[in-house]
Motif scaffolding. Sequence first.
Motif, PDB file in Angstrom:
ATOM      1  N   ARG A  13       1.253  -1.527  -0.083  1.00 26.79           N
ATOM      2  CA  ARG A  13       0.289  -0.140   0.024  1.00 26.79           C
ATOM      3  C   ARG A  13       0.557   0.978   0.065  1.00 26.79           C
ATOM      4  NH1 ARG A  13      -5.357  -1.724   0.843  1.00 26.79           N
ATOM      5  NH2 ARG A  13      -5.075  -4.028   2.298  1.00 26.79           N
ATOM      6  N   LEU A  19       0.993   5.284   0.361  1.00 22.18           N
ATOM      7  CA  LEU A  19      -0.227   5.770   1.823  1.00 22.18           C
ATOM      8  C   LEU A  19       0.425   7.219   1.869  1.00 22.18           C
ATOM      9  CD1 LEU A  19      -0.805   2.863   4.520  1.00 22.18           C
ATOM     10  CD2 LEU A  19      -2.246   3.741   2.404  1.00 22.18           C
ATOM     11  N   GLU A  59      -8.362   0.453   4.160  1.00 24.02           N
ATOM     12  CA  GLU A  59      -7.560  -0.125   4.337  1.00 24.02           C
ATOM     13  C   GLU A  59      -8.053  -1.839   5.339  1.00 24.02           C
ATOM     14  OE1 GLU A  59      -5.718   2.657   2.937  1.00 24.02           O
ATOM     15  OE2 GLU A  59      -6.383   3.477   5.677  1.00 24.02           O
ATOM     16  N   GLU A  72       1.942  -7.329   5.069  1.00 22.48           N
ATOM     17  CA  GLU A  72       1.711  -6.200   4.092  1.00 22.48           C
ATOM     18  C   GLU A  72       2.880  -5.268   3.591  1.00 22.48           C
ATOM     19  OE1 GLU A  72      -3.437  -6.170   3.647  1.00 22.48           O
ATOM     20  OE2 GLU A  72      -2.163  -4.530   3.808  1.00 22.48           O
ATOM     21  N   TRP A  75       3.294  -1.407   3.941  1.00 26.56           N
ATOM     22  CA  TRP A  75       2.954   0.282   3.980  1.00 26.56           C
ATOM     23  C   TRP A  75       4.349   1.316   3.609  1.00 26.56           C
ATOM     24  CZ3 TRP A  75      -1.359   1.127   7.493  1.00 26.56           C
ATOM     25  CH2 TRP A  75      -2.605   0.439   7.452  1.00 26.56           C
ATOM     26  N   TYR A 120      -8.957   1.719  10.154  1.00 32.65           N
ATOM     27  CA  TYR A 120      -8.509   0.120   9.596  1.00 32.65           C
ATOM     28  C   TYR A 120      -9.048  -0.956  10.217  1.00 32.65           C
ATOM     29  CZ  TYR A 120      -4.483  -1.788  11.973  1.00 32.65           C
ATOM     30  OH  TYR A 120      -3.970  -2.617  12.543  1.00 32.65           O
TER      31      TYR A 120
END
Length: 544
Positions: free
Chosen positions: A400, A402, A430, A438, A440, A537
């Motif tokens: 991701r 961000l 999210e 994951e 980020w 999230y």
Amino acid sequence: MNITRRKLLSHMSLLTTAAAAHRRVYGNHDMHASPQSGVPLLDTNALARYVNRLPIPTIARKSGLRPSPTRPSLQIPYYRVAMRKFQAQLHRDMPATTLWGYGGTCPGPTFEVRRGQPILVEWANELPPKHLLPVDHSIHGAEEDKPEVRTVVHLHGGRTPPDSDGYPEDWFVPGKSALCHYPNQQEATTLFYHDHAMGITRLNAAAGLVGLYLIRDELEDSLHLPRGSYEIPLVLFDRSFRQDGQIYYPVSGNPASPWVSEYYGSAILVNGTLFPYLDVEPRKYRFRLLNAANGSYYRLSFAAAATIAADALEFHQIGSEQGFLAAPAALSTLILGPGERADLVMDFTQHRGKVLFMRTDAAVFMQLRVAANESRDDSALPATLRPVPRTPESSAVNIRELTINDSQDRLGRSSIMLLNGAHWDMPVTERPLLGSTEIWSFINLTDDSHPIHLHLVRFQVLDRRPFDLGVYQLTRRIVFTGPPEALSPGELGWKDTVRVDPLAVTRIIVEFAGFAGRYVWHCHMLEHEDNEMMRPYEIVSQYS
């Protein structure tokens, strides 16, 4: 990029790194360097140094036993902690200061618990209905129709179920309480608890609502580190005061919107005391450090003279936010952002009969008086502490990107702070899968360094790398302008709060383990968090 508005206050030492030395941009300090008209402030620099002994927070005591919410046949320890208004003498020569505190103290009582042994804590709001500090009703979550005094407790760094995590909208008012279940299913580490009420977290924290929470385990026991009276908690935060001794918190020039983008005090308090001293023996000590400031980064060191120019002394870092490092790291300075913790060992053996000092790059704030007599020391500084295997990037199932945003007016004043361009009440974007990993990537478009905290989880920092802001703004492509910056030893351990530098991409790798449910991620500069730099999230057990 014009960043002249970011200036240092003389008392505060902020972070600089080799690759970021040209952009010393870690806070809008000039906004609060002087008081509002007609508000005389106490000159903390004029106070006598080292006349108050460092206080040590009390240990939380259980109130009895209650059934476990997950196994009703099991009786587990139950604590009741009341939030109360009280007065404290923060320095020998100051009038008493009105504060709010857990258990009527600041810091509140320290919890000491064992891994795998759950507890229940009833947090009781016994505060007055009127706030100590100015509430901005234009901020989301703090509107006129909300009670002025609201609280909800977050165990920062705790692996807790969602209904005990301190969700910002789960606040409760004076006369009410909330019961939280803390399973303590994590390795030995330094956590802390603090208020997390929507729209007023910064004010409740500035009023004094903070305390430590230590988890211990058998591995820690086996290391034979300094313990008992040789293990010292150090809770650091900065405050300014009016001449009558009361907390000074600045407001903007707009009465309808008094929020200011950052709060920096004129002096650093340690365990709620200004310029304290600590008597130590010539042996090893363990210090459990917490940066509980609203917005300040501290660059910390020890020295043999009460100046910022004296050579820094060596100490060892043995832990970060989520437990022990792989091995002790020899350091002379330690950078600690808001919400970050560090576990240190300092050996005073070679300093018998001397006086040492703890300081930032710009201020000396604590004295350590080393006894002249010999001292027995059966503690150890092990060569290794615990395995900290690096999580391979190939284990991530999702990446991701961000953004960190700061909207400013034509005068360079912040008006609203956003994560990934989204407001708090926008749909959740999210939604990681329980048990998945994951990456980020935080793309910092601002000229502040933001400490980003994810609730529930621990993570590892992958890298931090400068990029071209102009190219990104035009094309949304990331073009790096240099190699990754070297990570500090503490950043190689398990963390829950990461420093996201300006004009850099900071990547973390996270396993979303523990519980499914709704949590939050946010900037831990509390003024930012309160003005939209926080997002929910959701960890899902399966994708729909």
